[in-house]
Structure formats: structure tokens, C-alpha cells
Design an enzyme around this catalytic site. Structure first.
Site, mmCIF file in Angstrom:
data_model
loop_
_atom_site.group_PDB
_atom_site.id
_atom_site.type_symbol
_atom_site.label_atom_id
_atom_site.label_comp_id
_atom_site.label_asym_id
_atom_site.label_seq_id
_atom_site.Cartn_x
_atom_site.Cartn_y
_atom_site.Cartn_z
ATOM 1 N N GLU A 1 0.781 -1.252 0.000
ATOM 2 C CA GLU A 1 0.000 0.000 0.000
ATOM 3 C C GLU A 1 0.811 1.299 0.000
ATOM 4 O OE1 GLU A 1 -2.568 -0.387 3.391
ATOM 5 O OE2 GLU A 1 -3.670 -2.060 2.539
ATOM 6 N N GLU B 1 -6.568 -10.670 -0.761
ATOM 7 C CA GLU B 1 -7.390 -10.372 0.432
ATOM 8 C C GLU B 1 -8.853 -10.272 0.029
ATOM 9 O OE1 GLU B 1 -5.825 -7.096 2.756
ATOM 10 O OE2 GLU B 1 -3.760 -7.570 2.215
#
Ligand code: GLA
Length: 367
Positions: A166, A272
Site C-alpha cells: 500500500e 485479500e
């Protein structure tokens, strides 16, 4: 975990005994008949199917579901820097060891998550003993020590690492203005991939992010990874987190991102996956009294359709997609029960609160 054989064997044996017992006991009480077909068998020719786990999933009913349905696991939290390396000179291995021992005893693969992230990272990474921000070189030294130690411990157990998590901004700027970025600019990103590669040249190294099917963010991720690859930085894949919801998921955008990322010659993993039954919201809040958090038939139907679309696309791209990991095991427990709204129940997975298959499960396995 070649470097710590005696410890790993004794821990593994203990866990195996524990799991055999708990699997038998809870299998008797909760779920004597395995659900068939299973996700892992249905998708064996396509990609591995994983789930993220916390320590509580390694025994009891979740452990049964894990061993029956999944071929891969990821530690939801315990391999992140905060939990595994809480102080500069102290590591906490027990829970991450338990995850790899469980995987070994059930012949599952392990994705490591994550070596470098702006969240769940302790302050010691950025500060000296006086509380002053450290220099760029000192930061690299600390990251290198962390990455060498963790990667080395799980060498042979963890086949793929989310090395960097991220770093791309959702806003106007290109990179997230994190503490890491403030110290070193973007340079640390290449460094940590190099450290991970030096520590385990056989491990597959991933850049992992959310909102990867958003067209602007897709392009930034593409550009960043391309720049790194052009410089010869060892990156083998892109992890598309897959925190989507029943209101805004776009099949077209998913397809476009897979094609764009695959054009870099990289493999892709969905790392995810969960499909929230609420619209996305920015910021965290508490549940309002008038808020209905039931899993209504309308939400259920919409979720079935979204799971169907997603897996249809993933199957089409099986040549570049090598793994699909759900974020958590079943609706018994999801991080989305408390994010972004504390105390609002969510139902994002393929198994319900009793660990039984939902209609969406059958949609995914019957094609
Ligand atoms: C991000 C991280 C994960 C996890 C989820 C929420 O996606 O990559 O490790 O923290 O948020 O559980």
C-alpha cells in the site's frame, strides 16, 4: 524454517497433536461431514485457494474448514512488523511459527504478509533512543535487519511475500506520504525488494495494494512497478487485495487491471478477497442505532452475483493468476465486522457464521 530446526520441530509436533485432537473433537461436534466439492479441489487446475488466519483459526471449527477447503494460508496479522518485531531488539515468533506449523501439518502453502507497510508498524522503526527521526541510512539498516531475520526464519515455509504493502496514494499525489516516505522518498521501495531477494532468492516477491481496479490507482501501480522492473529490481507479482463490495464492484475494471498488470510479465494473486454487503465509506465510525445489519435476501442475491462475476473472470485469467486468498475464513469473524463501522456485522465470505457453505459458495464451485 531451516535456521531453527529444533524449535520448529518441537513447535510443529505440539501443534500437530493439538490440531489432530481439536480437529477430531470439533469435527465430531460441529461438522462431521466435509462439504463437497471443496474450493481447493475445484480450483486445483486454476490457482491455489487461501484464507487469512489469526491464532484462533488454527484450532476448533475454523481449522477443520481450513484443512478441508483451502490450500494456502496467510497470517492476518502475526507476521506484520508490529506483532512480530515489537521492539528493536525483540521478536515474537510464537504465533507466526504456529501458522507455518499448521500449514506444514496440513500440506498448505504459506503467503507471507507483510514485510514493509505504513500501518501496524512500531515507532522504533523511525526513531532513535531520544525520539528523534532517524536518517535514511539508519532506516535502511533497520529494514534490512528486519527483513533478513523474518524472511530467513520462514525460508522454505513461506513461498511468496507481500514485500511492500500500500505505498500508492488514493489521492492526487503519487506516493502515500507515510513516515517511511518522509524519511527516504520512494527509494526505500526498491531497497526492501532487494533485501527480501537477498534473504531468500527463491521466494516470490509481491507488491500488494487495495483499490487496484480503480483506473487511476491501477495506472499508478503499473507505472511504479514498471519503473522498478526497468531498474532490475526483483519483483515477481502484483497482489490485488480484493476488498470489494456488492454495490460498486466492476467486472470490466477487474479485467482491465489483470490485463494491465499481466502485461508487465508478472503473475497476479488476489490476496485479500472479501465482498462487503455495505457500500464503501471513508473514515471510521460506530454503528448507528437505526442501522440494519441483517444479511437480507437482496444482499445475499447481489453477493452471489458478484462472486459469480469475479470467479468467472479469475478462471479466464488462470494463466496469470496463481492464487486467490480470502481475507478470513468464514462470516463467524471478519475484520469488516469492525471496519469501517465498529460493531456492524458483515457477511463477506463464502462460509456463514456456522462455517456452513453459503449459496455464493455453490455459485463459485459449480461452473
Ligand atoms: C489491509 C492489509 C491487511 C489487513 C487488512 C485489514 O488490506 O493489507 O493486512 O490489515 O487491511 O484486515
Amino acid at each position: 524454517m531451516k535456521t531453527f530446526p529444533s524449535k520448529s520441530i518441537s513447535y510443529g509436533v505440539l501443534l500437530l497433536i493439538f490440531n489432530c485432537f481439536s480437529t477430531t473433537a470439533s469435527g465430531f461436534f460441529f461438522q462431521s461431514q466435509p462439504v463437497t466439492p471443496t474450493l481447493k479441489d475445484t480450483y486445483a487446475e486454476y490457482f491455489t485457494i487461501g484464507a487469512s488466519v489469526g491464532p484462533r483459526s488454527l484450532s476448533g471449527p475454523d481449522s477443520i474448514l481450513l484443512s478441508q477447503q483451502f490450500s494456502s494460508i496467510t497470517a492476518e496479522n502475526v507476521m506484520k512488523m508490529g506483532p512480530i518485531h515489537p521492539e528493536i531488539d525483540r521478536y515474537e515468533w510464537q504465533w507466526a511459527d504456529a501458522v507455518t506449523a499448521f500449514a506444514r501439518s496440513h500440506h498448505m502453502k504459506v503467503r507471507g504478509h507483510t514485510l514493509c507497510w505504513h500501518n501496524q508498524t512500531p515507532d522504533w522503526l523511525y526513531k532513535d533512543a531520544e525520539g528523534q527521526t532517524i536518517s535514511k541510512d539508519e532506516l535502511y539498516q533497520r529494514l534490512k535487519e528486519h527483513i533478513y531475520t523474518v524472511v530467513n526464519r520462514y525460508k522454505g515455509d513461506v513461498y511468496a511475500w507481500d514485500v511492500v504493502n500500500e505505498v500508492i496514494s488514493d489521492g492526487e499525489e503519487f506516493f502515500r506520504n507515510s513516515d517511511l516516505y518522509k524519511i527516504s522518498g520512494e527509494e526505500y521501495i526498491a531497497k526492501v525488494f532487494q533485501f527480501a531477494h537477498e534473504a531468500d532468492p527463491d521466494a516470490l516477491l509481491f507488491y500488494n495494494d487495495y483499490n487496484t481496479i480503480n483506473p487511476q490507482k491501477r495506472e499508478k501501480i503499473y507505472q511504479m512497478v514498471k519503473t522498478l522492473l526497468d531498474k532490475g529490481i526483483p519483483i515477481h507479482g502484483i497482489g490485488m487485495q480484493g476488498h470489494w463490495n456488492i454495490y460498486s464492484f466492476s467486472e470490466e475494471n477487474l479485467r482491465a487491471s489483470i490485463e494491465r498488470f499481466a502485461s508487465l510479465g508478472l503473475q497476479i494473486q488476489i490476496t485479500e478477497l472479501d465482498i462487503s454487503v455495505y457500500p464503501s465509506e471513508s473514515g471510521r465510525r460506530s454503528k448507528r442505532d437505526d442501522e440494519n445489519d441483517q444479511f437480507t435476501p437482496a444482499k445475499e442475491q447481489k453477493q452471489i452475483e458478484v462472486y459469480d462475476q469475479i470467479f468467472k473472470v479469475l478462471r479466464e485469467y488462470k494463466d496469470v493468476i496463481t492464487s486467490v486468498t480470502f481475507w478470513n475464513v468464514s462470516d463467524r469473524h471478519s475484520w469488516l465486522d469492525n471496519f469501517p463501522v465498529r460493531g456492524r456485522k458483515n457477511y463477506p465470505l463464502l462460509f456463514d457464521e456456522e462455517n456452513q457453505p453459503k449459496k455464493a459458495f455453490y455459485e463459485v464451485v459449480n461452473f
